[in-house]
Design an enzyme around this catalytic site. Structure first.
Site, mmCIF file in Angstrom:
data_model
loop_
_atom_site.group_PDB
_atom_site.id
_atom_site.type_symbol
_atom_site.label_atom_id
_atom_site.label_comp_id
_atom_site.label_asym_id
_atom_site.label_seq_id
_atom_site.Cartn_x
_atom_site.Cartn_y
_atom_site.Cartn_z
ATOM 1 N N HIS A 87 0.876 -1.179 0.000
ATOM 2 C CA HIS A 87 0.000 0.000 0.000
ATOM 3 C C HIS A 87 0.915 1.232 0.000
ATOM 4 C CE1 HIS A 87 -3.430 2.461 0.580
ATOM 5 N NE2 HIS A 87 -3.809 2.118 1.788
ATOM 6 N N HIS A 141 -2.118 -1.886 -10.092
ATOM 7 C CA HIS A 141 -3.102 -1.328 -9.172
ATOM 8 C C HIS A 141 -4.352 -2.188 -9.204
ATOM 9 C CE1 HIS A 141 -5.587 1.579 -7.064
ATOM 10 N NE2 HIS A 141 -4.454 2.094 -6.651
ATOM 11 N N ASP A 145 2.958 5.642 -6.785
ATOM 12 C CA ASP A 145 4.181 5.530 -6.003
ATOM 13 C C ASP A 145 5.443 5.415 -6.836
ATOM 14 O OD1 ASP A 145 3.154 5.725 -3.458
ATOM 15 O OD2 ASP A 145 2.495 3.636 -3.461
HETATM 16 N N1 CMC Z 1 5.068 -6.606 -10.672
HETATM 17 C C1 CMC Z 1 4.982 -7.800 -11.290
HETATM 18 N N2 CMC Z 1 3.854 -8.501 -11.400
HETATM 19 C C2 CMC Z 1 2.759 -7.984 -10.862
HETATM 20 C C3 CMC Z 1 2.748 -6.748 -10.193
HETATM 21 C C4 CMC Z 1 3.965 -6.041 -10.122
HETATM 22 N N3 CMC Z 1 4.031 -4.869 -9.516
HETATM 23 N N4 CMC Z 1 1.517 -6.471 -9.742
HETATM 24 C C5 CMC Z 1 0.748 -7.495 -10.121
HETATM 25 N N5 CMC Z 1 1.503 -8.422 -10.791
HETATM 26 C C6 CMC Z 1 1.036 -9.648 -11.406
HETATM 27 C C7 CMC Z 1 0.734 -10.728 -10.378
HETATM 28 O O1 CMC Z 1 1.861 -11.531 -10.132
HETATM 29 C C8 CMC Z 1 -0.405 -11.447 -11.050
HETATM 30 O O2 CMC Z 1 0.163 -12.275 -12.049
HETATM 31 P P1 CMC Z 1 -0.485 -13.741 -12.337
HETATM 32 O O3 CMC Z 1 -1.876 -13.447 -12.859
HETATM 33 O O4 CMC Z 1 0.428 -14.359 -13.328
HETATM 34 O O5 CMC Z 1 -0.506 -14.437 -11.021
HETATM 35 C C9 CMC Z 1 -1.184 -10.370 -11.762
HETATM 36 O O6 CMC Z 1 -0.199 -9.334 -12.035
HETATM 37 C C10 CMC Z 1 -2.321 -9.788 -10.955
HETATM 38 O O7 CMC Z 1 -1.806 -9.388 -9.701
HETATM 39 P P2 CMC Z 1 -2.627 -9.314 -8.368
HETATM 40 O O8 CMC Z 1 -1.693 -9.450 -7.199
HETATM 41 O O9 CMC Z 1 -3.778 -10.277 -8.452
HETATM 42 O O10 CMC Z 1 -3.213 -7.846 -8.446
HETATM 43 P P3 CMC Z 1 -3.852 -7.059 -7.257
HETATM 44 O O11 CMC Z 1 -4.908 -6.210 -7.862
HETATM 45 O O12 CMC Z 1 -4.247 -7.973 -6.155
HETATM 46 O O13 CMC Z 1 -2.624 -6.200 -6.701
HETATM 47 C C11 CMC Z 1 -1.159 -4.456 -6.207
HETATM 48 C C12 CMC Z 1 -2.519 -4.817 -6.807
HETATM 49 C C13 CMC Z 1 -1.010 -2.931 -6.187
HETATM 50 C C14 CMC Z 1 -1.087 -4.952 -4.742
HETATM 51 C C15 CMC Z 1 -0.039 -5.116 -7.044
HETATM 52 O O14 CMC Z 1 -0.097 -4.684 -8.379
HETATM 53 C C16 CMC Z 1 1.343 -4.879 -6.458
HETATM 54 O O15 CMC Z 1 1.790 -5.639 -5.581
HETATM 55 N N6 CMC Z 1 2.078 -3.824 -6.942
HETATM 56 C C17 CMC Z 1 3.355 -3.483 -6.384
HETATM 57 C C18 CMC Z 1 3.172 -2.721 -5.096
HETATM 58 C C19 CMC Z 1 2.699 -1.304 -5.349
HETATM 59 O O16 CMC Z 1 3.239 -0.609 -6.201
HETATM 60 N N7 CMC Z 1 1.737 -0.881 -4.543
HETATM 61 C C20 CMC Z 1 1.217 0.492 -4.611
HETATM 62 C C21 CMC Z 1 -0.208 0.531 -5.010
HETATM 63 S S1 CMC Z 1 -0.729 2.186 -5.450
HETATM 64 C C22 CMC Z 1 -0.642 3.052 -3.977
HETATM 65 C C23 CMC Z 1 -1.699 2.671 -3.022
HETATM 66 O O17 CMC Z 1 -2.898 2.817 -3.344
HETATM 67 O O18 CMC Z 1 -1.361 2.277 -1.927
#
Ligand code: CMC
Length: 427
Positions: free
Chosen positions: A267, A306, A362
Site C-alpha cells: 500500500h 493497481h 508511487d
Molecule cells: N510486478 C509484477 N507482477 C505484478 C505486479 C507487479 N508490480 N503487480 C501485479 N503483478 C502480477 C501478479 O503476479 C499477477 O500475475 P499472475 O496473474 O500471473 O498471477 C497479476 O499481475 C495480478 O496481480 P494481483 O496481485 O492479483 O493484483 P492485485 O490487484 O491484487 O494487486 C497491487 C494490486 C497494487 C497490490 C499489485 O499490483 C502490487 O503488488 N504492486 C506493487 C506494489 C505497489 O506498487 N503498490 C502500490 C499501489 S498504489 C498506492 C496505493 O494505493 O497504496
C-alpha cells in the site's frame, strides 16, 4: 417479472429466486434465503480481499479504473491538482462542497489554531529509539492522542466530530515533522502560525537555527502530491479506518489503524519499496535482468500495478509533471534514469501489458520526495499526511450511513470437525 432483478436457480433444489438489482449490485443478504434445508444458514458470497464486493455507498471519490478517472466530490483530480490548495481539498472532501472565500479563511484559521500538540507528546516521541521507523512513530503518536482527547469518544455529536477532524488535520504535520526531527536527532521545531499549512510543515521539518528559507516551487510540488493522495475511495487503509471506526471507537484510534495499513509495502509503503528496488538495480544496464527476474516470479516491480486502475493511474501522470518542476530546482535524481528505463521496458513487455500493469502513484513520488530532501523511510509519512482528509471524510460518512453496522465479515470454516480434548500426557 420486474426488470431490475436477477433470477437465480439453485440446481441443488431446482428452486428459483428473484433478487433485486440496484446500482448494479445485488445485496449479499438476499442470498441468505437460498437454502437446501429449513435450518440451513443460507447462501453466502466468498470474496477474499473484497475483489467484487461493495462494502458501502459513498459520495466522496469516484474512480473509473478502466478509463483512468479520479474525481473528488465530482471535481477532476487534474483540476484540483492544478488550481486548489490542500486545505481547500480537505474541506471539499470533509464537507462535500468547495469552500467560499470566507469559509476557506475560517477553515484555515481554525486549523492553524490547533497545530500545537501537548508537550507530553514530545516526551512520548523521545521514548522511541533513534532508528525507529517514522511510520511506527506516527501510528503510535496518533493513537496516543486519543488519551489526550478523551472527549473524542463522543462520536455522535457533530460539533465534536468536527473538532476532532480539525485536530487531526492540524496536528498531523506537527507530529509528522517531530518524527522526522527525532530520526535525525534534531530538536523539535514548534508550529509557526504565521506560516501556511505546507510552509509550516516544511519549516518544522527542515529549519535549522531560524526559519527555513522556502522554495515556493518545491512547496507547491509537495502540496500537489498531498492533493493527489488525499482520497482514493475504499483502499486498504480507508477500509481499515471504516472497519475500526465502525466499532464506534474514537477517531484517533480509527485513524491510527489506517496509518498501520498504509505502512505496508503493498500500500503506502510502496514508494519506499520503489527506492529500495532502484538501489538494488543500481544501474540502467541492469534493468533487463531485473525485469526478467520479476517475470520469473522473483519479486514484483514496485510502483507498478493497481487493484483498480487497469489502463493508467491518473495520479502517476500528474506526478511525472511535478517531477519535471522539482528536478529543475534540485537537479536530476540519478535514479530517475533507471526508473525511466524500467517504465519504458515494462510498458512494452508482454508480461506487463497482458496484466495491465502500469506505473502507479508511487512509482515517481519517491524520487521526488528524495530530491526534496526526505529520507526513504519517511515517504509513507508524507502519504499519510496527504491521506488524512480522505480518512476523516470516509470515517464521518460511515458513521452517518444508516446501512452501516459494526464491520464483521463471515467466513467459510475449513478446520476440524468437533473432537475431544486430548490430555497433554497422551499427545
Ligand atoms: N510486478 C509484477 N507482477 C505484478 C505486479 C507487479 N508490480 N503487480 C501485479 N503483478 C502480477 C501478479 O503476479 C499477477 O500475475 P499472475 O496473474 O500471473 O498471477 C497479476 O499481475 C495480478 O496481480 P494481483 O496481485 O492479483 O493484483 P492485485 O490487484 O491484487 O494487486 C497491487 C494490486 C497494487 C497490490 C499489485 O499490483 C502490487 O503488488 N504492486 C506493487 C506494489 C505497489 O506498487 N503498490 C502500490 C499501489 S498504489 C498506492 C496505493 O494505493 O497504496
Amino acid at each position: 417479472m420486474a426488470k431490475d432483478t436477477l433470477t437465480i436457480t439453485d440446481n441443488r433444489t431446482g428452486q428459483s429466486y428473484d433478487v433485486p438489482i440496484a446500482d448494479d449490485t445485488i445485496r449479499a443478504v438476499d442470498l441468505r434465503q437460498i437454502k437446501v434445508a429449513e435450518d440451513d444458514f443460507g447462501l453466502m458470497t466468498y470474496d477474499p480481499a473484497f475483489m467484487n464486493t461493495a462494502a458501502c455507498r459513498s459520495a466522496i471519490t469516484y474512480i473509473d479504473g478502466d478509463k483512468g478517472i479520479l474525481r473528488y466530490r465530482g471535481y477532476p483530480i487534474e483540476q484540483l491538482a492544478e488550481q486548489a490548495s490542500f486545505l481547500e481539498v480537505a474541506y471539499l472532501l470533509c464537507v462535500g462542497e468547495l469552500p467560499t472565500r470566507e469559509q476557506l479563511e475560517s477553515w484555515k484559521e481554525t486549523i492553524t489554531y490547533h497545530t500545537y500538540v501537548h508537550t507530553n507528546i514530545t516526551k512520548f516521541l523521545e521514548g522511541f529509539r533513534y532508528d525507529a521507523h517514522p511510520m511506527g512513530m506516527l501510528l503510535g503518536v496518533v493513537g496516543a492522542l486519543s488519551t489526550f482527547y478523551p472527549d473524542a469518544k463522543d462520536i455522535h455529536d457533530p460539533a465534536n466530530r468536527y473538532l476532532q477532524r480539525v485536530r487531526l488535520l492540524a496536528k498531523m504535520p506537527t507530529i509528522a515533522a517531530f518524527a522526522f526531527r527525532h530520526s535525525r536527532g534534531l530538536p523539535f521545531v514548534f508550529p509557526d502560525n504565521d506560516l501556511d499549512y505546507i510552509g509550516n510543515f516544511v519549516n518544522m521539518t527542515f529549519s535549522i537555527g531560524g526559519r527555513h528559507k522556502p522554495n515556493k516551487v518545491l512547496q507547491r510540488a509537495l502540496e500537489i502530491l498531498l492533493i493527489l493522495h488525499a482520497d482514493h475511495e475504499q483502499n486498504c487503509s480507508t477500509s481499515a479506518v471504516r472497519a475500526v471506526g465502525s466499532s464506534h471507537v474514537d477517531p484517533f484510534s480509527a485513524i491510527s489503524a489506517g496509518i498501520a495499513a498504509l505502512y505496508g509495502p503493498l500500500h503506502g509503503g510502496a514508494n519506499e519499496a520503489v527506492l529500495a528496488m532502484l538501489d538494488e538495480i543500481g544501474d540502467k544496464k541492469n534493468v533487463p535482468r531485473f525485469i526478467d527476474e520479476v517475470k520469473g516470479g522473483g519479486g514484483r516491480l514496485m510502483g507498478f500495478g493497481h487493484r483498480v486502475y487497469k489502463s493508467y493511474d491518473p495520479r502517476a501522470k500528474l506526478i511525472k509533471k511535478v517531477a519535471d518542476d522539482v528536478f529543475e530546482q534540485t537537479g536530476l535524481n540519478p535514479k530517475l534514469e533507471i526508473a525511466l528505463e524500467l517504465e519504458r521496458i515494462a510498458l512494452e513487455d508482454e508480461y506487463f501489458v497482458k496484466r495491465k500493469l502500469y506505473p502507479n502513484v508511487d512509482f515517481y513520488s519517491g524520487l521526488i520526495y528524495q530530491a526534496m530532501g526526505y529520507p526513504t523511510e519517511y515517504f509513507t509519512v508524507l502519504f499519510a499526511l496527504g491521506r488524512m482528509p480522505g480518512w476523516l471524510a470516509q470515517w464521518e460518512e460511515m458513521l452517518l450511513d444508516k446501512d452501516q453496522k459494526i464491520a464483521r465479515p463471515r467466513q467459510v470454516y475449513t478446520g476440524s470437525e468437533e473432537r475431544p480434548y486430548v490430555p497433554l500426557e497422551r499427545r
